[in-house]
Design an enzyme around this catalytic site. Structure first.
Site, mmCIF file in Angstrom:
data_model
loop_
_atom_site.group_PDB
_atom_site.id
_atom_site.type_symbol
_atom_site.label_atom_id
_atom_site.label_comp_id
_atom_site.label_asym_id
_atom_site.label_seq_id
_atom_site.Cartn_x
_atom_site.Cartn_y
_atom_site.Cartn_z
ATOM 1 N N HIS A 110 0.828 -1.210 0.000
ATOM 2 C CA HIS A 110 0.000 0.000 0.000
ATOM 3 C C HIS A 110 0.864 1.262 0.000
ATOM 4 O O HIS A 110 1.995 1.266 0.475
ATOM 5 C CB HIS A 110 -1.032 0.015 1.140
ATOM 6 N N GLU A 116 -5.133 0.489 0.581
ATOM 7 C CA GLU A 116 -4.965 -0.941 0.818
ATOM 8 C C GLU A 116 -5.227 -1.720 -0.469
ATOM 9 O O GLU A 116 -5.836 -1.196 -1.411
ATOM 10 C CB GLU A 116 -5.944 -1.376 1.913
HETATM 11 C C1 GLP Z 1 1.588 3.394 7.007
HETATM 12 C C2 GLP Z 1 1.493 4.701 6.229
HETATM 13 C C3 GLP Z 1 2.253 4.619 4.939
HETATM 14 C C4 GLP Z 1 3.649 4.077 5.185
HETATM 15 C C5 GLP Z 1 3.545 2.671 5.745
HETATM 16 C C6 GLP Z 1 4.895 2.021 5.990
HETATM 17 O O1 GLP Z 1 0.671 2.468 6.596
HETATM 18 N N1 GLP Z 1 0.135 5.055 5.941
HETATM 19 O O2 GLP Z 1 2.318 5.922 4.384
HETATM 20 O O3 GLP Z 1 4.376 4.076 4.003
HETATM 21 O O4 GLP Z 1 2.863 2.766 6.970
HETATM 22 O O5 GLP Z 1 5.431 2.459 7.208
HETATM 23 P P1 GLP Z 1 6.930 2.289 7.635
HETATM 24 O O6 GLP Z 1 7.705 3.284 6.880
HETATM 25 O O7 GLP Z 1 6.919 2.566 9.109
HETATM 26 O O8 GLP Z 1 7.311 0.888 7.314
#
Ligand code: GLP
Length: 264
Positions: A139, A144
């Site tokens: 995503h 999603e």
């Molecule tokens: C969340 C956010 C996304 C982000 C993802 C991954 O779902 N809505 O924008 O890219 O998490 O997060 P992380 O960078 O902590 O792995």
């Protein structure tokens, strides 16, 4: 599409900061699309350091964040409002009036609110540079799997996987958000330039599907293949499942020689 493979997270963050800083310097009135999550933290740290060194001015910049959890007020430590303030805005000279983050506290007229968010992006001339992370299920924002590739800002139910990924950040299970307001994939594709950052082996499968897999709503990030100006900046671990790594390195080398401005 440009795929930049860096040694580790620190190098990913530095490269992303170099590109974002270059974009802000060449257009002081830039409209940035900003992301939360652990991945862009290094980028924000680098940008803050450049600002403190007097090398980067955000006084005329505008921002639109990708998403916010429904039900979390701005002061909630897990809200994206709080995250952005804590990790970026309180350390730089971004005018607070120029910062836009979806309001997680609205409780009705969602469609109207989301249409206004879209309208506001449009009224500011559109997003010049959109920063993205990627979820383990591919995503972007909170689009999603099975999100329409033409979707706009809207209220979106979070997948079981995303809710699980988030659970550790909340002390109370009942507090874990089940919905979010997120820019749509169509909104993201309208940005003039997109930078997607990824780090770590846990992202390798999603990154490979996004870059080399078929374009499918099952992997929202694969829609970026339709964007004319997207750069993936990923570390070796996140690049692990890519089959064309040598080709991406070759393309990057050629880009550095023939069109270096593409990288600045
Ligand atoms: C969340 C956010 C996304 C982000 C993802 C991954 O779902 N809505 O924008 O890219 O998490 O997060 P992380 O960078 O902590 O792995």
């Amino acid at each position: 599409m440009l795929v930049v493979i860096k040694k580790d997270y620190e190098e990913v963050s530095r490269e992303a900061a170099r590109i974002v800083a270059g974009a802000v310097r060449s257009n002081s009135q830039i409209v940035l699309g900003l992301a939360t999550g652990s991945t862009p933290l290094g980028l924000y740290k680098e940008l803050i350091a450049l600002h403190r060194a007097g090398d980067l001015d955000f006084s005329q910049a505008t921002s639109f964040n990708l998403d916010e959890y429904l039900g979390l007020p701005a002061f909630h430590p897990q809200s994206f409002h709080f995250f952005m303030k804590q990790n970026f805005f309180s350390h730089v000279n971004f005018p607070s009036g120029n910062v836009h983050i979806p309001d997680g506290t609205i409780s009705r007229n969602y469609d109207e609110y989301c249409a206004q968010y879209e309208q506001s992006i449009k009224a500011h001339g559109g997003i010049d540079l959109q920063i993205l992370g990627i979820g383990r299920n591919g995503h972007v924002g909170f689009n999603e799997p099975t999100s329409s590739l033409a979707s706009r800002t809207r209220l979106k139910a979070l997948s079981r996987e995303t809710v699980e990924d988030n659970r550790h950040s909340f002390s109370n299970d009942s507090e874990v958000p089940k919905c979010a307001i997120t820019m749509g994939i169509g909104t993201i594709l309208d940005s003039r330039r997109v930078l997607l950052l990824a780090s770590g082996r846990s992202k390798a499968a999603a990154v490979a599907k996004a870059i080399e897999g078929p374009i499918t709503s099952s992997v929202s990030a694969s829609a970026l293949q339709m964007h004319a100006d997207v750069t993936f900046i990923i570390d070796e671990d996140a690049a692990y499942s890519l089959t064309q790594r040598d080709y991406y390195r070759h393309v990057l080398e050629m880009t550095q020689i023939f069109t270096p401005e593409r990288l600045s």
